[in-house]
Structure formats: C-alpha cells, structure tokens
Design a protein around this motif. Structure first.
Motif: not given
Length: 651
Positions: A429, A438, A456, A458, A466, A468, A647
């Motif tokens: 990330l 995050v 996942y 981001a 952004v 995600v 987040v």
C-alpha cells in the motif's frame, strides 16, 4: 451317667449348654478350640462362638440334643494353633438329677481309629463342586489322594505319590509356588495355578488351594488341599484373550492407518509413528528416519537406546541397516545383537543394544526407487520374532507412512508456491495518501495446507481520488491465488480510465465472462475523495461495509450491487454515494473475518463493528485497528482466509 462336673474333667473338648444353646460351662480344651478365654464363652450362644460356615450345624446339634436325641456332625473349628481343627462333635442330652436342670453336653469324639470319617463331608462337597482332594504329609513328604473329581484323580497313578514324583510332573517354573502350597506352617493361600503334565505327556492347567488342618482334637497336623482342573477354562480364556487381543490390534491398526492419512505435516507424521509404532507391534521402542536432501534425519520415542538415534543426521551411504533399508526398499530383522554384529561388523559401536537379546526390525517407508523416503525401526523383548502376517502389515503401514510423506511434501510445495504467488499478488500500500490513513492485513487459513484468493488494494487515481478494494476469489489453491491476481490487475487497469466503481466492476465482469474463467470472485470497490470525504462504492456479491466512529458507535452499510464477478454476462452493478466524516473509519473485510460455522454474518458484522469502533474511541491508528480485528478473528479459529482493510479519514 456322670455328673456334669465329671464331664468337663475329660480330656476331650467339652461344654455344657442350656437347652436354648447358651453356654453354662466348658473346659479349657473347648475354650482353646473356640479360640477364646473361658470367661468370654460362658453366657453366650454357642453358635456365636464358631465360624459363620459352621453355625447352622451347631444349631442343629443343640436342637436335636435338647429334644432328647443324640446328634453328631463333623465340624471345622478355629483350633488351638494355626491349623483348623476338623473334629466329630457330639451333642447328648443330660438327664438332670432330682430337681436339677436339663443340659446339653457338646464334646469332641475320639476318632483316631477312623480319621477318614472326618473327611466324608469334604469328599462329598468336593465331588459336587468338581474338585479333587488331597492330603500332604510333610513328615514323609507324600501326597495322598482323598477323592473328589474323578478327572483330577486320573492324573495320579496311585493313591499315594511322593513329593519328588509331583515335582517331576510340575513345570519347573511353578516349583516355588508348589513348595509354598505344601509348607506346613503356611496360612491358607488363594488359588494358585500349576502347570502339570501327566504320564502320557499331556499338559494340564491345575489350580490348587491348601490350608493346614488337624484331624481330630488330638490328631496330627496335615496340609489339606483342593485341586481344580482349569485346562479347558484356561484354553477358553486364552482363546478369548487372543480374540480380544486380535480385535484390539485391528482397532489399533485401523487407528494407526487413519492417523497416517490425517497427518498434515512432517512433524505430525513423526508424532503418529513414534507414539503408535511400538505399541501396535508389541515392541519396546521405535525410531523413524526420514530422507531429506540425501540425508537421513532420525527421531525416536525415547525408549530406543541406540546410539544411532543420538545422531540426528545420517548419510544414506552410512553402513547402517536403517540406511540400507531406505536405499534398497528391503526390510531387515535381527534376532539379537550377536546376529547384527555378524552381519554388520563394521557398524559397531554405532548401533548399541541395551540388552544383547533384544531383537530389532527395520522397515523401509517404500519400495526401492529413485527417491528413497526413509525407514523405521522397532525393537522387541528377547525371543520375539514377527509372524508373516505381522511383517506384511508392518510393510503395509510403512508404505502408507511413505505415501503420507510424499503427499505432505507435495502439498507443502504447493503451499510454498501459493504463498509466493499470494505475496507477489498482494500489493504494497502507498505509504501516504492525502487525508487518509489506510492499513491492510491478511492471514491465510492453514488448516488445509492451501492458500486462498482473498485480496485487497489501494491506489491513487488520475484525478487525485483514492481507490480501495477488497475481494475474495473462489478456491483455496495456487490457481485461486493466480485468478485473484488477474482480477486485481484488471480492476487497476480499468480504474485508470473509468473512475466510477460500478463501471469498473461491469468491465471486469464482462472480461471474466469473455475469458470463460473457471472461477468467480466477490468484490467491493470504493472511490474516495479525501478533500470532501465523498465516497462512491459498489459491490459484486461481497460482505457489507462497516463504518466505525470515534464515539464508539458503528453502523453497517450495505452497498447496492450485483452478482459475483465472472458468472452473468450482462450483470448490472449500481453504486451509492455517501460521506466519510473526519476521524471515521471504513472497515472492509472478507467473509472469513465475519462468518464461521457457529457465527452468522450479521453477528460477525456486529462483533467486528463493535471492535473497530472501540479501537477508534481508544485512539488507535488504522494499523492498530486492523491488527485488533485480525487477532480477534484468528482467536475465533475461523476456517477461511482473513483479509481486513481499514480506511480512516484524518482531515
């Protein structure tokens, strides 16, 4: 008729009773027979002074004599010494003098000329019970057969046999037991087993019980014994024990096989073998050697006193039976240390026996081949030699252990590959995102030795927003991890041109359907404007969002959406827009976090939302909040992969 005083002056044990059985007076000889002082006998019922087994006989004697009848019975009384007294007791009514009281005279009769009469009740009882009777005369070391069961009497060629003759026919290992039985000063012993062979050479299993007795009040002490033929009973018992033992062995073997099949790691395989191997085959110790990178690594159950066991790492070329068995795929057996040294003179002192007579078997974990797997060792007590059936089953179990080892290592290789793919596919990330904090956490489920397809992501979008996302690809294997990477990469590619989550999900679904992908995936995607807190989101059959507030409250946000990706070609994915307030966090999870066999989705969402809100109220960061959620889910022992994305808006 003598006066009462004169009756008590006689040498034989005598007592005068009232007609109701109460002792009026007795002489010292009778008190000695009853084993009590005279003063403790006078005034008591006579049947209360004799053993329980003789009480009814004494009552009958008194009852007959009180009715002017003569009565006599053979009784067994405690006796003046260590031996029981067997005596013929008479009860005779006493005619009173003028004005005198009626009495019963109870006394022992002199039967020295007919001692056999004292044994008649014992013979009758023994015959009805299937027992044989004998008398041992220690003065002349002779055993006299007294009668009883004819089958037992047939074992004796004559009515009287010498002690040496008996010893010749009793198994030498039972001589000490026989001598204890015949000791004249020994107390009554429990039934004792003796192995006896007849003159025809047949072996019998006899049970004997002896006790010292005195025949007649002035007779000699002898050893009185009973014999029971337990040959058929013992044979039946052995058959029953053998059948029970075989049943238990089958159960143990089945349990051993099942445990090998269930073993999921090499450590579990070692545990299964070392805890069960020796017990299953009646051994005294066990060792297991597994081949790894051309070497043998040895572990033991700590009962095996072998120097080889202390050397954890051995070469396959070492001059040792365990290495040869692993190389050649052939079993070996050594009846004792001497046999081992004759066949392996160069191995001493590498292999040491705790006892020169201990036997050992060495069995490979599979037949000869390009990939030796290992071998195991079982040691046995002196004289043990495995039967052909035992050897066959030993080989079968060893091969099953080898198959389990191959399976475990194959699955471990898949795990390592899947882990590498998974780690490669999961992104790093961004360290900083404007206005947002995050954090993501992932933990695979290891119960099945496979890795799943949870993911996942981001990243910054071209317009400064952004993106995600969190998702779960179908399956728990390398292919699932690879498919997850395809889905995540496709979403990034479409998101660089299409800012709306609904549009991205629609394009990814169409791509997967067109590819005829063999799997499907669920997903939630959010587009967050960090300046305004505006959030636009859509879901493809994924778990609802959680929104946690710093006041300790939370709510569940169920986004509109469509079916999972890769199933329906024309699926529609509507989206929703809402605002993320400052110091509020969105918590995105995969179903493994909030669902379990004993936990519904709604209950899991409530638990996770409460946990996240408490973390925010406690002032924890997004990373700390994600850790707390993941740790709680792990503690619940959920059976699926776990992924968490937190987040938090910071301004």
């Amino acid at each position: 008729m003598d006066s009462s005083d004169e009756l008590l002056r006689r040498a034989e044990p005598s007592a005068l009773l009232y007609p109701d059985g109460i002792v009026r007076s007795l002489n010292a000889a009778m008190a000695a027979v009853l084993g009590r002082p005279e003063e403790q006998c006078v005034g008591r019922y006579v049947w209360d002074l004799v053993p329980e087994s003789q009480r009814s006989a004494v009552e009958c004697i008194v009852a007959h004599a009180s009715k002017q009848r003569l009565a006599m019975r053979v009784l067994e009384l405690p006796g003046p010494g260590g031996a029981a007294l067997v005596a013929l007791i008479e009860g005779r009514p006493i005619t009173p003098a003028r004005g005198g009281e009626e009495l019963v005279w109870v006394h022992a009769l002199n039967v020295r000329n007919d001692l056999d009469s004292l044994l008649i009740p014992f013979r009758l009882s023994a015959k009805s019970a299937g027992l044989g009777l004998f008398m041992y005369h220690p003065q002349v070391q002779q055993l006299e057969w007294l009668g009883g069961a004819a089958t037992v009497g047939a074992l004796f060629p004559e009515a009287t046999v010498s002690l040496p003759w008996v010893l010749r026919h009793v198994h030498p290992d039972d001589w000490d037991s026989l001598r204890r039985l015949l000791a004249p000063d020994a107390p009554q012993l429990p039934w004792t087993s003796l192995r006896f062979h007849s003159d025809h050479g047949d072996w019998y299993q006899l049970a004997c019980q002896t006790r010292p007795i005195q025949l007649g009040y002035d007779g000699p002490e002898q050893v009185f014994g009973m014999i029971r033929d337990d040959t058929q009973h013992e044979a039946h018992r052995k058959e029953t024990l053998a059948a029970l033992g075989a049943e238990r062995r089958r159960a143990s073997e089945i349990e051993f096989s099942s445990a090998l099949i269930r073993a999921a790691t090499e450590h579990e395989l070692q545990q299964v073998v070392l805890t069960r191997l020796a017990a299953t085959f009646g051994g005294t110790g066990a060792a297991l050697a597994l081949v790894d990178n051309g070497h043998l690594f040895v572990s033991t159950d700590a009962s095996l006193s072998m120097r080889v066991a202390t050397r954890r790492r051995l070469s396959l070329d070492d001059p040792l039976p365990i290495a040869q068995a692993a190389r050649t795929g052939k079993s070996l057996f050594f009846a004792n240390k001497g046999e081992f040294l004759r066949r392996w003179p160069d191995a001493d002192p590498i292999l040491q026996w705790p006892n020169p007579e201990i036997a050992a078997s060495v069995t490979p974990l599979g037949p000869a081949g390009d990939q030796p797997l290992g071998a195991w060792v079982v040691t046995y007590d002196s004289g043990h030699r495995p039967s052909p059936d035992e050897n066959a089953f030993m080989i079968t179990l060893a091969e099953l252990a080898g198959q389990a080892l191959v399976r475990i290592r194959s699955q471990q290789a898949r795990v390592e590959l899947a882990t590498a793919v998974q780690q490669h596919m999961l992104p790093t990330l961004p360290e900083r995102l404007p206005g947002l904090e995050v954090a993501a956490r992932y933990r695979p489920c290891r119960t099945g030795l496979d890795i799943g397809g949870d993911w996942y992501d981001a990243f910054l979008m071209p317009d400064g927003a952004v993106a995600v996302e969190i998702g779960d690809a179908q399956g728990h294997d390398v292919d699932a991890a690879a498919f997850m990477g395809q889905v995540r990469g496709s979403m990034r590619a479409f998101a660089s041109h299409e800012p709306d989550p609904a549009t991205v999900l629609t394009h990814v679904n169409q791509l997967l359907v067109a590819m005829d992908a063999p799997r499907f995936a669920s997903c939630t995607m959010l587009r967050i404007d960090p300046r305004s807190g505006r959030v636009t989101g859509a879901s493809a059959g994924h778990v609802p969002l959680l929104c946690a507030h710093d006041d300790g409250s939370h709510d569940v946000r169920r986004l509109p959406g469509g079916p999972v990706l890769g199933i329906l070609p024309d699926a529609d994915y509507p989206e929703e827009t809402f605002t993320l307030d400052k110091d509020t966090a969105l918590v995105m999870v995969t179903d493994g976090v909030v669902e379990a066999s004993d936990l519904t989705l709604d209950a899991g969402l409530e638990q996770t939302g409460t946990l996240a809100a408490q973390a925010l109220r406690d002032g924890l960061s997004a990373q700390e909040t994600a850790d707390r959620i993941l740790d709680a889910a792990t503690a619940m022992k959920h059976s699926d992969d776990l992924a968490v994305l937190v987040v938090r808006r910071t301004r």
